[in-house]
Motif scaffolding. Structure first.
Motif, PDB file in Angstrom:
ATOM      1  N   TYR A 192       4.341 -18.497  10.516  1.00  0.00           N
ATOM      2  CA  TYR A 192       3.038 -17.986  10.084  1.00  0.00           C
ATOM      3  C   TYR A 192       2.754 -16.633  10.744  1.00  0.00           C
ATOM      4  CZ  TYR A 192      -1.710 -18.752   8.243  1.00  0.00           C
ATOM      5  OH  TYR A 192      -2.882 -18.680   7.536  1.00  0.00           O
ATOM      6  N   TYR A 193       2.904 -16.599  12.072  1.00  0.00           N
ATOM      7  CA  TYR A 193       2.646 -15.360  12.805  1.00  0.00           C
ATOM      8  C   TYR A 193       3.669 -14.279  12.471  1.00  0.00           C
ATOM      9  CZ  TYR A 193      -1.044 -17.411  15.656  1.00  0.00           C
ATOM     10  OH  TYR A 193      -2.229 -17.976  16.072  1.00  0.00           O
ATOM     11  N   ALA A 194       4.908 -14.692  12.219  1.00  0.00           N
ATOM     12  CA  ALA A 194       5.951 -13.725  11.864  1.00  0.00           C
ATOM     13  C   ALA A 194       5.640 -13.053  10.526  1.00  0.00           C
ATOM     14  CB  ALA A 194       7.314 -14.420  11.801  1.00  0.00           C
ATOM     15  N   ILE A 195       5.182 -13.849   9.557  1.00  0.00           N
ATOM     16  CA  ILE A 195       4.845 -13.302   8.236  1.00  0.00           C
ATOM     17  C   ILE A 195       3.652 -12.364   8.336  1.00  0.00           C
ATOM     18  CG2 ILE A 195       3.918 -13.914   5.965  1.00  0.00           C
ATOM     19  CD1 ILE A 195       5.631 -16.455   6.102  1.00  0.00           C
ATOM     20  N   VAL A 196       2.617 -12.785   9.063  1.00  0.00           N
ATOM     21  CA  VAL A 196       1.423 -11.949   9.227  1.00  0.00           C
ATOM     22  C   VAL A 196       1.791 -10.621   9.896  1.00  0.00           C
ATOM     23  CG1 VAL A 196      -0.792 -11.740  10.424  1.00  0.00           C
ATOM     24  CG2 VAL A 196      -0.187 -13.886   9.276  1.00  0.00           C
ATOM     25  N   THR A 197       2.604 -10.696  10.953  1.00  0.00           N
ATOM     26  CA  THR A 197       3.014  -9.483  11.674  1.00  0.00           C
ATOM     27  C   THR A 197       3.823  -8.563  10.775  1.00  0.00           C
ATOM     28  OG1 THR A 197       3.066 -10.699  13.765  1.00  0.00           O
ATOM     29  CG2 THR A 197       4.247  -8.610  13.688  1.00  0.00           C
ATOM     30  N   LEU A 198       4.784  -9.136  10.040  1.00  0.00           N
ATOM     31  CA  LEU A 198       5.633  -8.330   9.151  1.00  0.00           C
ATOM     32  C   LEU A 198       4.799  -7.638   8.086  1.00  0.00           C
ATOM     33  CD1 LEU A 198       8.393  -7.424   8.094  1.00  0.00           C
ATOM     34  CD2 LEU A 198       8.502  -9.572   6.780  1.00  0.00           C
ATOM     35  N   LEU A 199       3.868  -8.362   7.486  1.00  0.00           N
ATOM     36  CA  LEU A 199       3.032  -7.774   6.429  1.00  0.00           C
ATOM     37  C   LEU A 199       2.187  -6.626   6.968  1.00  0.00           C
ATOM     38  CD1 LEU A 199       1.860 -11.017   4.588  1.00  0.00           C
ATOM     39  CD2 LEU A 199       3.313  -9.214   3.638  1.00  0.00           C
ATOM     40  N   ILE A 200       1.588  -6.813   8.140  1.00  0.00           N
ATOM     41  CA  ILE A 200       0.744  -5.769   8.715  1.00  0.00           C
ATOM     42  C   ILE A 200       1.584  -4.552   9.109  1.00  0.00           C
ATOM     43  CG2 ILE A 200      -0.785  -5.182  10.647  1.00  0.00           C
ATOM     44  CD1 ILE A 200      -1.793  -8.063  10.571  1.00  0.00           C
ATOM     45  N   VAL A 201       2.799  -4.790   9.631  1.00  0.00           N
ATOM     46  CA  VAL A 201       3.693  -3.671   9.989  1.00  0.00           C
ATOM     47  C   VAL A 201       4.086  -2.880   8.745  1.00  0.00           C
ATOM     48  CG1 VAL A 201       6.007  -3.092  10.824  1.00  0.00           C
ATOM     49  CG2 VAL A 201       4.588  -4.691  12.112  1.00  0.00           C
ATOM     50  N   LEU A 202       4.466  -3.588   7.678  1.00  0.00           N
ATOM     51  CA  LEU A 202       4.827  -2.914   6.431  1.00  0.00           C
ATOM     52  C   LEU A 202       3.649  -2.111   5.882  1.00  0.00           C
ATOM     53  CD1 LEU A 202       6.898  -5.681   4.586  1.00  0.00           C
ATOM     54  CD2 LEU A 202       7.768  -3.559   5.586  1.00  0.00           C
ATOM     55  N   PHE A 203       2.464  -2.686   6.010  1.00  0.00           N
ATOM     56  CA  PHE A 203       1.260  -2.028   5.498  1.00  0.00           C
ATOM     57  C   PHE A 203       0.938  -0.765   6.290  1.00  0.00           C
ATOM     58  CE2 PHE A 203      -3.461  -1.727   5.230  1.00  0.00           C
ATOM     59  CZ  PHE A 203      -3.552  -1.505   3.867  1.00  0.00           C
ATOM     60  N   THR A 204       0.917  -0.885   7.603  1.00  0.00           N
ATOM     61  CA  THR A 204       0.558   0.265   8.439  1.00  0.00           C
ATOM     62  C   THR A 204       1.636   1.339   8.419  1.00  0.00           C
ATOM     63  OG1 THR A 204       1.457  -0.890  10.380  1.00  0.00           O
ATOM     64  CG2 THR A 204      -0.907  -1.093   9.972  1.00  0.00           C
ATOM     65  N   LYS A 205       2.880   0.949   8.150  1.00  0.00           N
ATOM     66  CA  LYS A 205       3.978   1.918   8.079  1.00  0.00           C
ATOM     67  C   LYS A 205       3.707   2.978   7.028  1.00  0.00           C
ATOM     68  CE  LYS A 205       8.950   2.191   7.148  1.00  0.00           C
ATOM     69  NZ  LYS A 205      10.149   1.424   6.717  1.00  0.00           N
ATOM     70  N   ASN A 206       3.046   2.585   5.932  1.00  0.00           N
ATOM     71  CA  ASN A 206       2.744   3.529   4.849  1.00  0.00           C
ATOM     72  C   ASN A 206       1.509   4.387   5.137  1.00  0.00           C
ATOM     73  OD1 ASN A 206       4.892   2.676   3.207  1.00  0.00           O
ATOM     74  ND2 ASN A 206       3.690   0.942   2.463  1.00  0.00           N
ATOM     75  N   ASN A 207       0.793   4.053   6.222  1.00  0.00           N
ATOM     76  CA  ASN A 207      -0.390   4.816   6.640  1.00  0.00           C
ATOM     77  C   ASN A 207      -1.347   5.078   5.472  1.00  0.00           C
ATOM     78  OD1 ASN A 207      -2.047   6.209   8.456  1.00  0.00           O
ATOM     79  ND2 ASN A 207      -1.075   8.166   8.004  1.00  0.00           N
ATOM     80  N   PRO A 208      -1.823   4.029   4.807  1.00  0.00           N
ATOM     81  CA  PRO A 208      -2.707   4.227   3.650  1.00  0.00           C
ATOM     82  C   PRO A 208      -4.049   4.831   4.063  1.00  0.00           C
ATOM     83  CG  PRO A 208      -2.689   1.928   4.307  1.00  0.00           C
ATOM     84  CD  PRO A 208      -1.656   2.601   5.148  1.00  0.00           C
ATOM     85  N   GLN A 209      -4.513   5.777   3.284  1.00  0.00           N
ATOM     86  CA  GLN A 209      -5.780   6.449   3.573  1.00  0.00           C
ATOM     87  C   GLN A 209      -6.915   5.812   2.777  1.00  0.00           C
ATOM     88  OE1 GLN A 209      -5.905   8.928   6.021  1.00  0.00           O
ATOM     89  NE2 GLN A 209      -3.816   8.125   6.260  1.00  0.00           N
ATOM     90  N   TYR A 210      -8.106   5.853   3.342  1.00  0.00           N
ATOM     91  CA  TYR A 210      -9.263   5.319   2.631  1.00  0.00           C
ATOM     92  C   TYR A 210     -10.489   6.164   2.953  1.00  0.00           C
ATOM     93  CZ  TYR A 210     -12.497   2.111   0.433  1.00  0.00           C
ATOM     94  OH  TYR A 210     -13.442   1.571  -0.405  1.00  0.00           O
ATOM     95  N   LEU A 211     -11.348   6.296   1.937  1.00  0.00           N
ATOM     96  CA  LEU A 211     -12.611   7.014   2.101  1.00  0.00           C
ATOM     97  C   LEU A 211     -13.625   6.386   1.159  1.00  0.00           C
ATOM     98  CD1 LEU A 211     -13.956   9.571   3.453  1.00  0.00           C
ATOM     99  CD2 LEU A 211     -13.379  10.791   1.334  1.00  0.00           C
ATOM    100  N   PHE A 212     -14.808   6.012   1.681  1.00  0.00           N
ATOM    101  CA  PHE A 212     -15.869   5.511   0.822  1.00  0.00           C
ATOM    102  C   PHE A 212     -16.438   6.648  -0.018  1.00  0.00           C
ATOM    103  CE2 PHE A 212     -15.962   2.147   4.122  1.00  0.00           C
ATOM    104  CZ  PHE A 212     -15.910   1.032   3.286  1.00  0.00           C
TER     105      PHE A 212
END
Length: 376
Positions: free
Chosen positions: A330-350
């Motif tokens: 469970y923790y491995a999947i959560v960590t992997l998903l967050i790492v993959l997500f942050t690796k792309n450095n997605p930008q956001y603006l309201f």
């Protein structure tokens, strides 16, 4: 990226409270409702500079006020039935309907977010063993397209996948076909999901898995020929020639890993939940089309109709492990998903935020485009 991280943290907190300390069905329902609202707000309140095509869609939506109903219906008929140039005329009709209610593009974004996320939330609630994992997979792997970039395919996917899945399971062909035909006018790629109706409940056997593995391997070898056939018969001729730098290496590796584990554990998966056959067949079809993304990245649009089922399949895989192993996985999947997500450095603006100088330059470039008619 801070906004996304805050939303992930909220999801973790809500999961800890609602899924661990409240009777499961009540907690699960509350969790799915709260996270769906989060995702609707995250998608609907974004600035028009966020998302590859968001600004072009904004211009297209604002122009809809100058188009008459008679013109739109004539265009609809001519494109679909008389072979006139153009595409996805149903989307223009949809835009016009919403535009008659409000010309505010921000409200329009919220409408699209509702149309997609409400069926998604219901789909996860009814089918997922671990809704937190399912929503996290969506946010980390799919939100950047369905929640940020897409408009037309976002609507089409909600119709054929999340709403249509009920009719697939019930083997109710005509309502499902009606959804396919409606979605086809909004984004013609949705027609490919008709294939799933006939393969969704295919019996999972070792022989079948071996055969599909061989076909998928062959597709990687003959991907250019396969794209030529698909492109010439679906109206996507512009994607036939190989695109320099095409390829979805990380996503392909992830799907391949899931497929290997699924094939290895398929008997236990099916014993725990016979419905897993639907998820496995979707994964196999996704893998079948994945080689095409190495010819042109737009082929990912086809893959996404089927790959979203990993939101349901991965929780089933987690369920196979004993309690101690499950926590680690469970923790491995959560960590992997967050790492993959942050690796792309997605930008956001309201939408109320201020554009940076770089964003201003990018918007100005888009403003001077000769056309806002999107290619894909």
């Amino acid at each position: 990226m801070t906004t996304y991280i805050i939303n992930i943290l909220f999801m973790i907190v809500f999961a800890a409270i609602l899924l661990l300390y409240i009777p499961f069905q009540w907690g699960k329902k509350a969790f799915c409702i709260i996270v769906s609202i989060q995702l609707i707000l995250l998608s609907g309140l974004r600035h028009y500079s966020i998302g590859t095509d968001t600004y072009q869609y904004k211009l297209y939506y604002e122009e809809m006020g100058n188009r008459s109903w008679s013109n739109l219906w004539a265009e609809f008929i001519n494109i679909l039935f008389k072979g006139a140039e153009g595409k996805d005329p149903g989307y223009a009709i949809f835009e016009k309907i919403i535009h008659t209610l409000t010309n505010n593009y921000q409200v329009y974004l919220i409408v699209i977010a509702l149309i997609f996320t409400v069926p998604l939330g219901i789909w996860i609630y009814k089918n997922s063993r671990e809704p937190f994992i399912s929503f996290l997979i969506y946010l980390c792997l799919f939100f950047s397209f369905f929640g940020i970039t897409g408009h037309r395919q976002t609507i089409a996917t909600a119709l054929v996948v999340f709403i249509g899945y009920k009719f697939i399971k019930e083997r109710d062909f005509w309502p499902f076909l009606a959804l396919i035909l409606i979605a086809f006018t909004i984004h013609k790629s949705s027609f490919v999901f008709l294939l799933y109706y006939f393969l969704a409940n295919k019996k999972i056997t070792k022989k079948y898995l071996f055969l599909m593995s061989g076909i998928i391997t062959a597709m990687f070898t003959f991907k250019n020929q396969a794209m030529f056939i698909l492109g010439t018969h679906t109206g996507y001729e512009q994607f036939i020639e190989q695109y320099k730098g095409a390829g979805t290496w990380t996503f392909t590796l992830l799907l391949s890993l899931i497929m290997v584990v699924t094939i290895w554990k398929h008997e236990k998966l099916l014993k725990n939940n016979p419905q897993v056959a639907y998820y496995i067949n979707a994964l196999l079809i996704a893998m079948l089309f994945t080689p095409l993304t190495y010819v042109h990245p737009s082929a990912m649009r086809i893959v996404q109709y089927f790959s979203v089922f990993i939101m349901l399949l991965i929780p089933e895989i987690v369920e196979l492990f004993n309690k101690r192993e499950k926590i680690l996985i469970y923790y491995a999947i959560v960590t992997l998903l967050i790492v993959l997500f942050t690796k792309n450095n997605p930008q956001y603006l309201f939408f109320w935020g201020k554009l940076s100088n770089e964003m201003h330059k990018e918007i100005n470039k888009k403003h001077h485009l000769d056309t806002i008619y999107l290619l894909a």
